[in-house]
Design a protein around this motif. Sequence first.
Motif, PDB file in Angstrom:
ATOM      1  N   LEU A 151       6.700  28.763  46.865  1.00 53.65           N
ATOM      2  CA  LEU A 151       6.308  27.839  47.937  1.00 53.65           C
ATOM      3  C   LEU A 151       7.516  27.076  48.461  1.00 53.65           C
ATOM      4  N   SER A 152       8.416  26.695  47.567  1.00 53.37           N
ATOM      5  CA  SER A 152       9.646  26.026  47.979  1.00 53.37           C
ATOM      6  C   SER A 152      10.463  26.932  48.892  1.00 53.37           C
ATOM      7  N   PHE A 153      10.602  28.205  48.516  1.00 60.38           N
ATOM      8  CA  PHE A 153      11.321  29.171  49.366  1.00 60.38           C
ATOM      9  C   PHE A 153      10.642  29.306  50.728  1.00 60.38           C
ATOM     10  N   LEU A 154       9.320  29.373  50.723  1.00 61.75           N
ATOM     11  CA  LEU A 154       8.566  29.539  51.960  1.00 61.75           C
ATOM     12  C   LEU A 154       8.801  28.360  52.906  1.00 61.75           C
ATOM     13  N   TYR A 155       8.780  27.153  52.359  1.00 53.85           N
ATOM     14  CA  TYR A 155       9.034  25.988  53.211  1.00 53.85           C
ATOM     15  C   TYR A 155      10.493  25.905  53.643  1.00 53.85           C
ATOM     16  N   PHE A 156      11.404  26.427  52.837  1.00 57.38           N
ATOM     17  CA  PHE A 156      12.801  26.498  53.264  1.00 57.38           C
ATOM     18  C   PHE A 156      12.944  27.451  54.445  1.00 57.38           C
ATOM     19  N   LEU A 157      12.265  28.592  54.372  1.00 54.64           N
ATOM     20  CA  LEU A 157      12.306  29.547  55.488  1.00 54.64           C
ATOM     21  C   LEU A 157      11.675  28.946  56.740  1.00 54.64           C
ATOM     22  N   ASN A 158      10.589  28.183  56.563  1.00 54.93           N
ATOM     23  CA  ASN A 158       9.978  27.490  57.702  1.00 54.93           C
ATOM     24  C   ASN A 158      10.953  26.461  58.285  1.00 54.93           C
ATOM     25  N   TYR A 159      11.659  25.759  57.410  1.00 56.71           N
ATOM     26  CA  TYR A 159      12.648  24.768  57.843  1.00 56.71           C
ATOM     27  C   TYR A 159      13.721  25.414  58.709  1.00 56.71           C
ATOM     28  N   GLN A 160      14.199  26.586  58.295  1.00 58.97           N
ATOM     29  CA  GLN A 160      15.272  27.253  59.024  1.00 58.97           C
ATOM     30  C   GLN A 160      14.877  27.627  60.448  1.00 58.97           C
ATOM     31  N   GLU A 161      13.622  27.980  60.641  1.00 57.43           N
ATOM     32  CA  GLU A 161      13.224  28.458  61.968  1.00 57.43           C
ATOM     33  C   GLU A 161      12.413  27.439  62.765  1.00 57.43           C
ATOM     34  N   SER A 162      12.222  26.243  62.235  1.00 54.18           N
ATOM     35  CA  SER A 162      11.353  25.272  62.896  1.00 54.18           C
ATOM     36  C   SER A 162      12.098  24.465  63.959  1.00 54.18           C
ATOM     37  N   ALA A 163      11.294  23.849  64.820  1.00 48.73           N
ATOM     38  CA  ALA A 163      11.838  22.925  65.811  1.00 48.73           C
ATOM     39  C   ALA A 163      12.226  21.629  65.096  1.00 48.73           C
ATOM     40  N   ASN A 164      13.050  20.838  65.722  1.00 48.39           N
ATOM     41  CA  ASN A 164      13.574  19.616  65.101  1.00 48.39           C
ATOM     42  C   ASN A 164      12.496  18.649  64.634  1.00 48.39           C
ATOM     43  N   ASN A 165      11.364  18.600  65.351  1.00 52.96           N
ATOM     44  CA  ASN A 165      10.335  17.629  64.976  1.00 52.96           C
ATOM     45  C   ASN A 165       9.610  17.987  63.686  1.00 52.96           C
ATOM     46  N   LYS A 166       9.740  19.217  63.194  1.00 59.95           N
ATOM     47  CA  LYS A 166       9.083  19.615  61.940  1.00 59.95           C
ATOM     48  C   LYS A 166      10.067  19.816  60.797  1.00 59.95           C
ATOM     49  N   LYS A 167      11.333  19.719  61.069  1.00 58.49           N
ATOM     50  CA  LYS A 167      12.346  19.972  60.030  1.00 58.49           C
ATOM     51  C   LYS A 167      12.199  19.033  58.842  1.00 58.49           C
ATOM     52  N   LEU A 168      11.955  17.750  59.104  1.00 58.48           N
ATOM     53  CA  LEU A 168      11.825  16.776  58.016  1.00 58.48           C
ATOM     54  C   LEU A 168      10.621  17.106  57.132  1.00 58.48           C
ATOM     55  N   LEU A 169       9.514  17.499  57.744  1.00 61.88           N
ATOM     56  CA  LEU A 169       8.321  17.872  56.985  1.00 61.88           C
ATOM     57  C   LEU A 169       8.604  19.068  56.081  1.00 61.88           C
ATOM     58  N   TYR A 170       9.200  20.132  56.630  1.00 63.83           N
ATOM     59  CA  TYR A 170       9.476  21.332  55.836  1.00 63.83           C
ATOM     60  C   TYR A 170      10.522  21.072  54.754  1.00 63.83           C
ATOM     61  N   MET A 171      11.507  20.234  55.057  1.00 63.12           N
ATOM     62  CA  MET A 171      12.515  19.903  54.047  1.00 63.12           C
ATOM     63  C   MET A 171      11.872  19.118  52.898  1.00 63.12           C
ATOM     64  N   THR A 172      10.976  18.195  53.240  1.00 64.37           N
ATOM     65  CA  THR A 172      10.291  17.402  52.218  1.00 64.37           C
ATOM     66  C   THR A 172       9.418  18.289  51.343  1.00 64.37           C
ATOM     67  N   LEU A 173       8.668  19.197  51.968  1.00 65.27           N
ATOM     68  CA  LEU A 173       7.812  20.113  51.190  1.00 65.27           C
ATOM     69  C   LEU A 173       8.647  21.058  50.336  1.00 65.27           C
ATOM     70  N   ASN A 174       9.778  21.498  50.869  1.00 69.26           N
ATOM     71  CA  ASN A 174      10.688  22.347  50.097  1.00 69.26           C
ATOM     72  C   ASN A 174      11.147  21.636  48.836  1.00 69.26           C
ATOM     73  N   ILE A 175      11.578  20.398  48.966  1.00 64.36           N
ATOM     74  CA  ILE A 175      12.065  19.622  47.823  1.00 64.36           C
ATOM     75  C   ILE A 175      10.926  19.310  46.850  1.00 64.36           C
ATOM     76  N   LEU A 176       9.754  18.967  47.382  1.00 64.19           N
ATOM     77  CA  LEU A 176       8.590  18.663  46.538  1.00 64.19           C
ATOM     78  C   LEU A 176       8.221  19.848  45.662  1.00 64.19           C
ATOM     79  N   PHE A 177       8.093  21.030  46.263  1.00 61.28           N
ATOM     80  CA  PHE A 177       7.686  22.200  45.473  1.00 61.28           C
ATOM     81  C   PHE A 177       8.792  22.672  44.538  1.00 61.28           C
ATOM     82  N   LEU A 178      10.037  22.476  44.922  1.00 57.40           N
ATOM     83  CA  LEU A 178      11.143  22.804  44.021  1.00 57.40           C
ATOM     84  C   LEU A 178      11.122  21.880  42.801  1.00 57.40           C
TER      85      LEU A 178
END
Length: 196
Positions: free
Chosen positions: A160-187
Amino acid sequence: MFKKNFFDNNNIKGKNFALFLYFLGYVSLIYGFFNNENSSIGAMHDFNHHAKILNDFATDLSGSFFNFANISKTYHSPFFILLLHILEDFLGSRDLMRFFFLHICLLVPILFYLCLAKRYIQINKNYLIYIPLLVFLSPYYRSTAIWPGSENLSLIFLILSFLYFLNYQESANNKKLLYMTLNILFLALAAYVRPI
């Protein structure tokens, strides 16, 4: 063995064949569950050790949780044992808890496929769908799905952490913080469930 168009996006036979293979993997886990499969050798032993700690949790939850290092003599996280205790308490039996946990472990190949599909967009998804099937052949995965081990739960959080990292890489700026937070949380959850 397969015709060239077997893997085409519109080929129902190829998709049905992949679903059939996933179903066989699932049935093999159910068969292993009812026959107490322990192909990694140590998973049943670890679970029996966890069962003793679960008994302590059932009699004195707070005392056992806060004195975990003294009573457990294990490298598993108290968080993982607490999750098993909550599941067992909610479902009413240790066997039901094990059976439910086996079904949670089915997220591993599904999430693995989602990561592959997101990371390798240029590759036909009908090819990628077969790669996670290898998980069902892993003795370690099978054993710790049948005899609940922290390895599979930690692996779910890690993927799940990897999945949110991949989402972070391709997301628009307004969602980057959300995906980065979820990436760190699941990691962090992955590391805490399986601290070693």
